[in-house]
Scaffold this motif. Structure first.
Motif, PDB file in Angstrom:
ATOM      1  N   ILE A 162       0.838  -1.204   0.000  1.00 16.60           N
ATOM      2  CA  ILE A 162       0.000   0.000   0.000  1.00 16.60           C
ATOM      3  C   ILE A 162       0.873   1.254   0.000  1.00 16.60           C
ATOM      4  CG2 ILE A 162      -1.633   1.358   1.356  1.00 16.60           C
ATOM      5  CD1 ILE A 162      -2.924  -1.240   2.253  1.00 16.60           C
ATOM      6  N   ASP A 163       1.972   1.228   0.754  1.00 18.09           N
ATOM      7  CA  ASP A 163       2.882   2.372   0.788  1.00 18.09           C
ATOM      8  C   ASP A 163       3.479   2.637  -0.600  1.00 18.09           C
ATOM      9  OD1 ASP A 163       2.405   2.695   3.463  1.00 18.09           O
ATOM     10  OD2 ASP A 163       4.230   1.668   4.122  1.00 18.09           O
ATOM     11  N   LYS A 164       3.820   1.571  -1.314  1.00 18.00           N
ATOM     12  CA  LYS A 164       4.372   1.730  -2.660  1.00 18.00           C
ATOM     13  C   LYS A 164       3.332   2.311  -3.614  1.00 18.00           C
ATOM     14  CE  LYS A 164       7.827  -1.931  -2.196  1.00 18.00           C
ATOM     15  NZ  LYS A 164       8.230  -3.322  -2.578  1.00 18.00           N
ATOM     16  N   GLU A 165       2.073   1.874  -3.457  1.00 17.67           N
ATOM     17  CA  GLU A 165       0.989   2.433  -4.273  1.00 17.67           C
ATOM     18  C   GLU A 165       0.844   3.931  -4.002  1.00 17.67           C
ATOM     19  OE1 GLU A 165      -1.136   1.214  -6.583  1.00 17.67           O
ATOM     20  OE2 GLU A 165      -0.049  -0.680  -6.629  1.00 17.67           O
ATOM     21  N   PHE A 166       0.940   4.299  -2.733  1.00 18.72           N
ATOM     22  CA  PHE A 166       0.828   5.709  -2.357  1.00 18.72           C
ATOM     23  C   PHE A 166       1.951   6.523  -2.983  1.00 18.72           C
ATOM     24  CE2 PHE A 166       2.139   9.116   0.606  1.00 18.72           C
ATOM     25  CZ  PHE A 166       0.999   9.918   0.539  1.00 18.72           C
ATOM     26  N   ASP A 167       3.183   6.016  -2.898  1.00 15.96           N
ATOM     27  CA  ASP A 167       4.323   6.726  -3.482  1.00 15.96           C
ATOM     28  C   ASP A 167       4.141   6.910  -4.992  1.00 15.96           C
ATOM     29  OD1 ASP A 167       5.489   6.872  -0.995  1.00 15.96           O
ATOM     30  OD2 ASP A 167       6.794   5.132  -1.301  1.00 15.96           O
ATOM     31  N   GLY A 168       3.660   5.867  -5.654  1.00 17.10           N
ATOM     32  CA  GLY A 168       3.439   5.951  -7.091  1.00 17.10           C
ATOM     33  C   GLY A 168       2.355   6.967  -7.430  1.00 17.10           C
ATOM     34  N   PHE A 169       1.305   7.001  -6.609  1.00 18.56           N
ATOM     35  CA  PHE A 169       0.214   7.939  -6.838  1.00 18.56           C
ATOM     36  C   PHE A 169       0.696   9.380  -6.660  1.00 18.56           C
ATOM     37  CE2 PHE A 169      -3.683  10.182  -5.474  1.00 18.56           C
ATOM     38  CZ  PHE A 169      -4.480   9.919  -6.577  1.00 18.56           C
ATOM     39  N   VAL A 170       1.535   9.608  -5.662  1.00 18.57           N
ATOM     40  CA  VAL A 170       2.079  10.948  -5.427  1.00 18.57           C
ATOM     41  C   VAL A 170       2.901  11.396  -6.630  1.00 18.57           C
ATOM     42  CG1 VAL A 170       3.688  12.299  -4.028  1.00 18.57           C
ATOM     43  CG2 VAL A 170       2.045  10.786  -2.924  1.00 18.57           C
ATOM     44  N   ARG A 171       3.704  10.493  -7.191  1.00 15.17           N
ATOM     45  CA  ARG A 171       4.506  10.858  -8.361  1.00 15.17           C
ATOM     46  C   ARG A 171       3.617  11.249  -9.534  1.00 15.17           C
ATOM     47  NH1 ARG A 171       7.807   6.610  -6.383  1.00 15.17           N
ATOM     48  NH2 ARG A 171       6.827   5.079  -7.757  1.00 15.17           N
ATOM     49  N   LYS A 172       2.510  10.535  -9.723  1.00 14.99           N
ATOM     50  CA  LYS A 172       1.578  10.882 -10.798  1.00 14.99           C
ATOM     51  C   LYS A 172       0.989  12.272 -10.575  1.00 14.99           C
ATOM     52  CE  LYS A 172       0.013   6.240 -12.114  1.00 14.99           C
ATOM     53  NZ  LYS A 172      -1.150   5.340 -12.194  1.00 14.99           N
ATOM     54  N   LEU A 173       0.610  12.557  -9.336  1.00 16.15           N
ATOM     55  CA  LEU A 173       0.027  13.864  -9.042  1.00 16.15           C
ATOM     56  C   LEU A 173       1.023  14.987  -9.310  1.00 16.15           C
ATOM     57  CD1 LEU A 173      -1.986  13.269  -5.732  1.00 16.15           C
ATOM     58  CD2 LEU A 173      -2.872  13.496  -8.046  1.00 16.15           C
ATOM     59  N   ILE A 174       2.271  14.756  -8.957  1.00 16.98           N
ATOM     60  CA  ILE A 174       3.304  15.775  -9.210  1.00 16.98           C
ATOM     61  C   ILE A 174       3.428  16.021 -10.709  1.00 16.98           C
ATOM     62  CG2 ILE A 174       5.781  16.250  -9.098  1.00 16.98           C
ATOM     63  CD1 ILE A 174       5.790  14.745  -6.397  1.00 16.98           C
ATOM     64  N   THR A 175       3.373  14.951 -11.500  1.00 16.58           N
ATOM     65  CA  THR A 175       3.432  15.088 -12.956  1.00 16.58           C
ATOM     66  C   THR A 175       2.255  15.896 -13.480  1.00 16.58           C
ATOM     67  OG1 THR A 175       4.586  12.966 -13.166  1.00 16.58           O
ATOM     68  CG2 THR A 175       3.509  13.827 -15.146  1.00 16.58           C
ATOM     69  N   TYR A 176       1.043  15.592 -12.982  1.00 15.01           N
ATOM     70  CA  TYR A 176      -0.147  16.339 -13.398  1.00 15.01           C
ATOM     71  C   TYR A 176       0.015  17.826 -13.103  1.00 15.01           C
ATOM     72  CZ  TYR A 176      -2.584  11.803 -13.641  1.00 15.01           C
ATOM     73  OH  TYR A 176      -2.964  10.524 -13.947  1.00 15.01           O
ATOM     74  N   MET A 177       0.495  18.138 -11.901  1.00 12.66           N
ATOM     75  CA  MET A 177       0.603  19.535 -11.496  1.00 12.66           C
ATOM     76  C   MET A 177       1.665  20.276 -12.311  1.00 12.66           C
ATOM     77  SD  MET A 177       0.004  19.526  -7.337  1.00 12.66           S
ATOM     78  CE  MET A 177       1.076  18.136  -6.926  1.00 12.66           C
ATOM     79  N   MET A 178       2.738  19.574 -12.675  1.00 14.74           N
ATOM     80  CA  MET A 178       3.788  20.198 -13.484  1.00 14.74           C
ATOM     81  C   MET A 178       3.302  20.459 -14.907  1.00 14.74           C
ATOM     82  SD  MET A 178       7.158  18.091 -12.203  1.00 14.74           S
ATOM     83  CE  MET A 178       8.238  18.904 -13.394  1.00 14.74           C
ATOM     84  N   GLU A 179       2.488  19.552 -15.436  1.00 17.68           N
ATOM     85  CA  GLU A 179       2.008  19.679 -16.807  1.00 17.68           C
ATOM     86  C   GLU A 179       0.893  20.703 -16.947  1.00 17.68           C
ATOM     87  OE1 GLU A 179       0.904  15.731 -17.880  1.00 17.68           O
ATOM     88  OE2 GLU A 179       2.965  15.100 -18.332  1.00 17.68           O
ATOM     89  N   ASP A 180       0.083  20.859 -15.896  1.00 13.43           N
ATOM     90  CA  ASP A 180      -1.062  21.763 -15.976  1.00 13.43           C
ATOM     91  C   ASP A 180      -1.299  22.421 -14.618  1.00 13.43           C
ATOM     92  OD1 ASP A 180      -3.380  23.129 -16.403  1.00 13.43           O
ATOM     93  OD2 ASP A 180      -4.586  21.383 -16.988  1.00 13.43           O
ATOM     94  N   PRO A 181      -0.938  23.696 -14.478  1.00 12.57           N
ATOM     95  CA  PRO A 181      -1.130  24.380 -13.191  1.00 12.57           C
ATOM     96  C   PRO A 181      -2.572  24.354 -12.706  1.00 12.57           C
ATOM     97  CG  PRO A 181       0.269  25.687 -14.642  1.00 12.57           C
ATOM     98  CD  PRO A 181      -0.271  24.553 -15.471  1.00 12.57           C
ATOM     99  N   ARG A 182      -3.540  24.217 -13.627  1.00 10.98           N
ATOM    100  CA  ARG A 182      -4.943  24.161 -13.216  1.00 10.98           C
ATOM    101  C   ARG A 182      -5.259  22.892 -12.428  1.00 10.98           C
ATOM    102  NH1 ARG A 182      -7.539  24.913 -19.047  1.00 10.98           N
ATOM    103  NH2 ARG A 182      -5.878  23.364 -19.342  1.00 10.98           N
TER     104      ARG A 182
END
Length: 233
Positions: A162-182
């Protein structure tokens, strides 16, 4: 009064308090399931039900702690019985905190609904993680009821996943935020939800550690899985 009679009374008291812990655990499980449903359906009604159960969970923790204090003062238990009572106290604390995390999820769901952002929230991955965390807590309670150390070890391993899933999800969110400030605002909401879900898994892990403490008399917190498995063998 004979020693046998005293022992019988003590066993009865242990059984009663253990039953109360399972009842509390059932209520927290229900909170989490309802919170997951609220997240899946963006249901304000379901979210409200989670918050309404919070006061009952808190009251049960206080009642169980009072009962434990009374048993310890009157019976002065030794060795494994004392470890069990300590573990029960810590388990109720972790159950109460897991309930708090469910309440956080519910309150965030209500906030998202009120903001009108629910229709655009990509929450499907979170729902899978929430189901995993809920299942892990259910498994931890089952293992605690039976003091099953092998199942406890299995829970510790599953929490790592579950911790690994969380880490992976956080990385995806960071990518989303970098690609689109909205995406920053909804991504932060998702991060809040993801952390609450991850913490439910942590509380299940803590309960599993208490099982090993009761049965083996070893505090295995902050130790490697290899060390834990050697203790259990």
């Amino acid at each position: 009064m004979s020693d046998k009679h005293l022992s019988s009374q003590f066993d009865s008291e242990l059984t009663n308090v253990s039953t109360r812990v399972m009842e509390m655990g059932g209520l927290v499980e229900s909170q989490i399931r309802t919170a997951v449903y609220a997240l899946a359906q963006f249901s304000a009604d379901a979210a409200s039900q989670v918050s309404e159960a919070e006061s009952r969970v808190n009251a049960m923790e206080v009642e169980i702690d009072k009962e434990l204090s009374s048993i310890i003062a009157r019976r002065q238990p030794t060795a494994r019985d004392l470890r069990l009572l300590i573990a029960i106290s810590k388990t109720t604390a972790n159950l109460e905190r897991a309930g708090d995390e469910a309440d956080k999820i519910a309150r965030m769901v209500k906030s998202i609904i009120e903001s009108g952002a629910a229709r655009t929230m990509p929450a499907s991955e979170l729902r899978v993680a929430a189901d995993l965390a809920s299942g892990l807590l259910r498994k931890a309670l089952d293992a605690f009821a039976r003091l099953d150390v092998n199942m406890a070890v299995s829970i510790l391993k599953e929490d790592d996943a579950i911790d690994k899933e969380f880490d992976g999800f956080v990385r995806k969110l960071i990518t989303y935020m970098m690609e689109d400030p909205r995406a920053i605002s909804p991504s932060l909401d998702l991060l809040f939800l993801a952390k609450a879900i991850e913490r439910i898994g942590d509380h299940a892990k803590n309960i599993a550690e208490f099982i090993i403490y009761v049965v083996k008399g070893a505090d295995i917190r902050h130790t490697s899985m290899e060390t834990i498995e050697s203790v259990v063998r």
